[in-house]
Design an enzyme around this catalytic site. Structure first.
Site, PDB file in Angstrom:
ATOM      1  N   TYR A   1      11.199  -3.122  -6.340  1.00  0.00           N
ATOM      2  CA  TYR A   1      10.408  -2.123  -5.605  1.00  0.00           C
ATOM      3  C   TYR A   1      11.245  -0.872  -5.346  1.00  0.00           C
ATOM      4  CZ  TYR A   1       6.079  -4.614  -4.435  1.00  0.00           C
ATOM      5  OH  TYR A   1       4.865  -5.208  -4.484  1.00  0.00           O
TER       6      TYR A   1
ATOM      7  N   GLU B   1      -2.841 -22.852   4.502  1.00  0.00           N
ATOM      8  CA  GLU B   1      -1.835 -22.786   3.429  1.00  0.00           C
ATOM      9  C   GLU B   1      -0.542 -23.476   3.877  1.00  0.00           C
ATOM     10  OE1 GLU B   1      -1.602 -18.607   2.393  1.00  0.00           O
ATOM     11  OE2 GLU B   1      -3.360 -18.759   1.090  1.00  0.00           O
TER      12      GLU B   1
ATOM     13  N   ALA C   1      -8.439 -15.775  -2.604  1.00  0.00           N
ATOM     14  CA  ALA C   1      -8.081 -17.182  -2.794  1.00  0.00           C
ATOM     15  C   ALA C   1      -7.292 -17.654  -1.598  1.00  0.00           C
ATOM     16  CB  ALA C   1      -7.237 -17.332  -4.056  1.00  0.00           C
TER      17      ALA C   1
ATOM     18  N   ASP D   1      -3.198  -3.196   5.850  1.00  0.00           N
ATOM     19  CA  ASP D   1      -3.545  -4.031   7.011  1.00  0.00           C
ATOM     20  C   ASP D   1      -3.582  -3.260   8.329  1.00  0.00           C
ATOM     21  OD1 ASP D   1      -3.481  -5.998   5.117  1.00  0.00           O
ATOM     22  OD2 ASP D   1      -2.079  -7.305   6.184  1.00  0.00           O
TER      23      ASP D   1
ATOM     24  N   TYR E   1      -6.424 -18.493   6.775  1.00  0.00           N
ATOM     25  CA  TYR E   1      -5.670 -18.571   5.508  1.00  0.00           C
ATOM     26  C   TYR E   1      -4.275 -19.171   5.736  1.00  0.00           C
ATOM     27  CZ  TYR E   1      -8.613 -15.091   2.984  1.00  0.00           C
ATOM     28  OH  TYR E   1      -9.613 -14.419   2.356  1.00  0.00           O
TER      29      TYR E   1
ATOM     30  N   CYS F   1       3.948  -8.818   1.930  1.00  0.00           N
ATOM     31  CA  CYS F   1       3.617  -9.586   0.718  1.00  0.00           C
ATOM     32  C   CYS F   1       4.871 -10.143   0.043  1.00  0.00           C
ATOM     33  CB  CYS F   1       2.833  -8.695  -0.249  1.00  0.00           C
ATOM     34  SG  CYS F   1       2.573  -9.469  -1.848  1.00  0.00           S
TER      35      CYS F   1
ATOM     36  N   LYS G   1       5.391 -17.437   0.120  1.00  0.00           N
ATOM     37  CA  LYS G   1       4.390 -18.494   0.372  1.00  0.00           C
ATOM     38  C   LYS G   1       4.038 -19.205  -0.933  1.00  0.00           C
ATOM     39  CE  LYS G   1       0.407 -17.834  -0.422  1.00  0.00           C
ATOM     40  NZ  LYS G   1      -0.563 -17.060   0.316  1.00  0.00           N
TER      41      LYS G   1
ATOM     42  N   GLU H   1     -16.067 -25.317 -16.504  1.00  0.00           N
ATOM     43  CA  GLU H   1     -17.312 -25.362 -17.278  1.00  0.00           C
ATOM     44  C   GLU H   1     -18.498 -25.719 -16.380  1.00  0.00           C
ATOM     45  OE1 GLU H   1     -17.892 -28.714 -20.147  1.00  0.00           O
ATOM     46  OE2 GLU H   1     -15.930 -29.363 -19.430  1.00  0.00           O
TER      47      GLU H   1
ATOM     48  N   HIS I   1     -14.842 -26.586 -22.959  1.00  0.00           N
ATOM     49  CA  HIS I   1     -14.780 -28.014 -22.675  1.00  0.00           C
ATOM     50  C   HIS I   1     -13.487 -28.624 -23.181  1.00  0.00           C
ATOM     51  CE1 HIS I   1     -16.445 -31.954 -21.849  1.00  0.00           C
ATOM     52  NE2 HIS I   1     -16.052 -32.346 -23.054  1.00  0.00           N
TER      53      HIS I   1
ATOM     54  N   GLY J   1      -3.583 -15.577  13.627  1.00  0.00           N
ATOM     55  CA  GLY J   1      -4.033 -14.233  13.324  1.00  0.00           C
ATOM     56  C   GLY J   1      -2.912 -13.214  13.308  1.00  0.00           C
TER      57      GLY J   1
ATOM     58  N   GLU K   1      11.289   2.844   5.764  1.00  0.00           N
ATOM     59  CA  GLU K   1      11.069   1.406   5.964  1.00  0.00           C
ATOM     60  C   GLU K   1      12.084   0.912   6.990  1.00  0.00           C
ATOM     61  OE1 GLU K   1       8.851  -1.096   5.063  1.00  0.00           O
ATOM     62  OE2 GLU K   1      10.166  -2.254   6.370  1.00  0.00           O
TER      63      GLU K   1
ATOM     64  N   CYS L   1       2.743 -13.343   0.815  1.00  0.00           N
ATOM     65  CA  CYS L   1       2.179 -13.919  -0.417  1.00  0.00           C
ATOM     66  C   CYS L   1       3.224 -14.538  -1.353  1.00  0.00           C
ATOM     67  CB  CYS L   1       1.437 -12.850  -1.218  1.00  0.00           C
ATOM     68  SG  CYS L   1       0.545 -11.664  -0.238  1.00  0.00           S
TER      69      CYS L   1
ATOM     70  N   GLY M   1       0.817  -1.213   0.000  1.00  0.00           N
ATOM     71  CA  GLY M   1       0.000   0.000   0.000  1.00  0.00           C
ATOM     72  C   GLY M   1       0.850   1.262   0.000  1.00  0.00           C
TER      73      GLY M   1
ATOM     74  N   ARG N   1     -13.237 -20.176   9.326  1.00  0.00           N
ATOM     75  CA  ARG N   1     -14.433 -19.497   9.820  1.00  0.00           C
ATOM     76  C   ARG N   1     -14.714 -18.271   8.942  1.00  0.00           C
ATOM     77  NH1 ARG N   1     -15.274 -15.507  13.578  1.00  0.00           N
ATOM     78  NH2 ARG N   1     -13.095 -15.482  14.241  1.00  0.00           N
TER      79      ARG N   1
END
Ligand code: NDP
Length: 464
Positions: A99, A188, A347, A309, A184, A43, A51, A447, A442, A268, A35, A48, A16, A211
């Protein structure tokens, strides 16, 4: 002389913060980003991206098994954890470097060190080894994008376990692991360890994992995890962990004991506000300890905003990016923008993965009363060929009065890819007749999404 050192001071170079900083800098604003750790944030550095590399690595074992089912003879199966970690770290360093380059190209100033807010227009960067950036800086606007960090439960011996932060750097791959949590990260990592050949137990305190997700998704995934060899222990939590000669002995609330080599807590994450000095400037937190913001990500202090976050809205990288972009549009391009938090697809990269957009059946019934359910549980074609027992779940939740699809749930291979596309239609307000008018591709798993005509009644066995 300019009134402030910077037009914008961003605290935190994660998804962000970097997006907001780059866009603001590209508008011609003078921007600083502080930073304390590595550029890229959770991430890229310990979330992410690494992972997903681990998921890729761990999926290979199932692929090798499938290969045999398709006529291949596969030789020795060994996995080199150390080599994988080295290669992963090289790739993460490359991405973090991109970055940094992108921030520099946009003209933003990168400062290394932990930053804290001193007053409504002043930020202090604390000294950091190897950095000359410590000092006080003034800014017209301050954006806080410090993300979150893992939390552990409290009980004797909890420090003997690790969190996801350390799980990316375990010196050796354990032979037996207990993953604690049902969200999550827990599912994972349970899949990752299991795929890498680690004897894996998933311990969750509630009645079923994930949950908040649709109940069919939760029970289907729990079954599939067990089929793949993960021991799923529900309704239980830790009393204590003790070190033994062989490993770590977990004593659970039901007094059963489990010995493993490692315990990982995925219990968490909390907004990372510690040491930011927010109380001194009067920035309000909400009841969950997150920075309270309005729809433009502005705090109660006129010159301070927060995204990602640390605001605990929807804790996903693409959401943080959109919030950061909306902030920059509003404040630096004269284009008031707020990110729409409705119908954000997500996801879970469990094995099998889960893709979801919209409401669960229970949420939709609560919101709209009458809903129709279309549901299919089936063995994918690939599995029928080699005798695999895995099953996919596809479920549509449809509002009865206007036939709008308000929820799509997929558990099965490629569901994250499938849900990205389904989300476009759902976000556009697609109705079931419009959805069904789309011709199937198909033979694919997806499908099934456009060929479900029979409403599902709970008494149906529902196996296609
Ligand atoms: P979640 O909030 O998703 O899950 C936390 C889990 O820990 C829940 O199952 C919770 O149980 C359990 N828990 C909490 N406290 C305790 C306790 N004291 N003892 C035992 N169990 C406990 O958090 P995660 O850490 O998994 O992930 C954080 C967030 O990061 C996610 O919500 C998601 O937004 C994001 N994320 C997204 C990913 C993706 O997009 N694929 C991947 C990873 C993270 P209960 O349900 O009973 O509260």
């Amino acid at each position: 002389m300019a009134e402030y050192d910077f037009d914008l001071f961003v605290i935190g170079a994660g998804s962000g913060g970097v997006r907001a900083a780059r866009l603001a800098a590209l508008s011609g604003a003078k921007v600083a980003v502080a930073e304390e750790y590595r550029v890229g944030g959770t991430c890229v550095i310990r979330g992410c991206v690494p992972k997903k590399f681990m998921v890729y690595a761990s999926e290979v074992s199932a692929q090798l098994k499938t290969a045999e089912g398709f006529g291949w003879s596969v030789g020795a199966r060994t996995f080199d954890w150390k080599r994988f970690l080295q290669d992963k770290d090289v790739e993460i360093a490359r991405l973090s470097g991109i970055y940094v380059t992108n921030l520099q190209k946009a003209g933003a100033h990168l400062l290394h060190g932990k930053a804290r807010v001193v007053d409504a227009h002043t930020v202090e960067v604390l000294p950091k080894e190897g950095s000359q950036d410590a000092g006080r800086y003034t800014a017209r606007r301050i954006l806080i994008a410090t993300g979150g960090r893992p939390v552990r439960p409290e009980f004797p011996g909890v420090d003997l376990g690790v969190t996801s932060d350390e799980a990316f750097h375990l010196p050796t791959l354990p032979k037996r692991v207990m993953v604690v949590g049902g969200g999550y990260i827990a599912v994972e990592f349970a899949g990752i360890f299991n795929g890498l050949g680690v004897e894996t137990t998933l311990l969750y305190r509630g009645a079923n994992i994930l949950r908040g997700f649709d109940d069919d998704v939760r029970s289907h995934l729990a079954d599939e995890l067990e089929k793949r060899g993960i021991k799923v222990v529900l309704g239980c939590s830790h009393k204590s962990i003790e070190k033994t000669e062989q490993g770590l002995l977990s004593t659970l609330s039901n007094d059963l004991t489990f010995e493993t080599d490692a315990v990982m807590f995925a219990t968490g994450r909390e907004p990372y506000v510690e040491g930011l000095g927010l109380d001194k400037v009067g920035v309000k937190l909400n009841e969950r300890g997150a920075i309270a913001v309005d729809k433009h990500s502005k705090t109660n202090v006129d010159s301070i905003w927060a995204v990602g976050d640390v605001t605990d809205r929807i804790n996903l990288t693409p959401v943080a990016i959109r919030e950061g972009a909306a902030f920059a549009q509003t404040e630096f391009y004269g284009n008031p923008t707020s990110f729409d938090h409705e119908l954000v697809a997500s996801a879970v990269f469990s094995q099998p993965p889960v893709g979801v957009v919209g409401l669960s059946e229970a949420e939709a019934r609560h919101a709209f009363g009458k809903v129709d359910i279309y549901r299919s549980i089936f063995r994918p074609m690939k599995a029928t060929f080699y005798g695999g027992q895995e099953r996919c779940l596809i479920k549509l939740v449809v509002k009865q009065d206007d036939e709008k699809i308000v929820g799509v749930h997929v558990v099965g291979p490629d569901s994250p890819e499938i849900i990205q596309m389904a989300a476009i239609a759902v976000k556009m307000g697609v109705t079931k007749p419009q959805w069904d008018s789309t011709c199937a591709v198909h033979p694919t798993l997806a499908e099934e999404l456009v060929t479900m005509r029979e409403k599902y009644m709970p008494s149906d066995v529902g196996v296609a």
